[in-house]
Design a protein around this motif. Sequence first.
Motif: not given
Length: 453
Positions: A31, A47-48, A98-99, A225-227
């Motif tokens: 990621a 990210r993550l 993210d992944k 990230g978006d998470s």
Amino acid sequence: MREYLLVLFCTAAVTYLLTGPVRKFAIAAGAMPPVRARDVHREPTPRLGGIAMFGGLCAGILVASQLDNLSKVFSQGTDIRALLSGAGIMWLLGVLDDKWGVDALVKLGGQMIAAGVMVWQGVTVITLPVPGSGPVAVSPTQGMVISVTLVVVMVNAVNFIDGLDGLAGGMVCIAAMAFFLYSYRLWYGYTISDAAPAVLFSVLLIGMCLGFLAHNMHPARIFMGDSGSMMLGLMLAVAAISITGRVDPDLITSETGSQTLTVHALVPIYIPLLLPLTVIALPLADLLLAVVRRTWAGQSPFAADKRHLHHRLLQVGHSHSRAVLIMYFWAALIAFGTVAFSVTNTGRTLVLMLAGLCLVGLVVLLTPRFRPRAPRAVQAFVPPRYRRRPAGRKSAPAAVREEEGTALTAESASESATEPMAELSAEDKRLLGGLPKGSSATGSRGHGHGRGR
């Protein structure tokens, strides 16, 4: 207050401790996308980070459920369960994005599903306080539409500003601090228990942001990230919805003894959702400008570009850290200014103070446009950008360009010299190769400059 500080500390500590292992997991899981043209960072960064933030959220809620005063929030309503349900859906959607990447429309649908689940569990706008009319009841359908719209707008606003190291986390932290002050005053200042969930949500947000910012400040070791960004936006929206429409102005009137003072105390809430929107005014402005700009250009509103507010600060000439601090300044000015206006009765003094701070912010904002040259006597004590360049000395970029031009000229000359050789036969090339070259051809061997040197 001590219980809130304990929850904040536990949330921040768990988020901080989990971020390191999550970073290693993100690298192992791949990621870590390559750097894109619109990115500001120069190296691929994992990210993550939202995984660590979600862990901090769960730890903070677990600690709060075991405390005497805060445990009442869990038994008096379903806001905590609704928050966990919506945040879990939003977090899972962000992890997938993210992944592997998720289409913009699919992501928008997931955001609406998360908002719908929270509305189904009771987190919805019931009434809207309107000046002069008091609380105006809305139908369940209208409340659902308003709540879902607020969640989607908040989520995308926070997601849009996640473009510089520490920017999104810091601005959400500032917004959560301002919202905490306002909701805490409503609960303990006017004994309005309906404001209790918003106070707890704000504390959890502050702890998550502070714990993650230690790893995310420039240069960032990991991105949320978006998470992470979508989950932060959802929590801001839930805090706004949980307090809007549930505060009865008559309760405050009984405390203040004056309808005028009540109206003044409820300035941020008499206009529907004013305070939650002002605490993230900059992200919302960036979101609206991006939508208008892309739609006007015939592009999708979700198309990525490099023309956000933080990108423009970098283009003006600010460094990465200074651009982030400028965004922090304006976010804090708007958020805390709104809260201060609902607390103090000296509106004129507050307006003058805010105007002065705005002037200071404008001066700092335009600083890169002005580059005064310091006197020669103090040039050794000022940054290089303010020093006078000696006459005849070229700047580094000019020198590099000149060297590149010289190298290109030499290479071109070499190519032009070898072009006639391509027209000769193999025998002619062999004969030319046996002829003496350089100083040997001019007869200067006797001066000790021959091949033996």
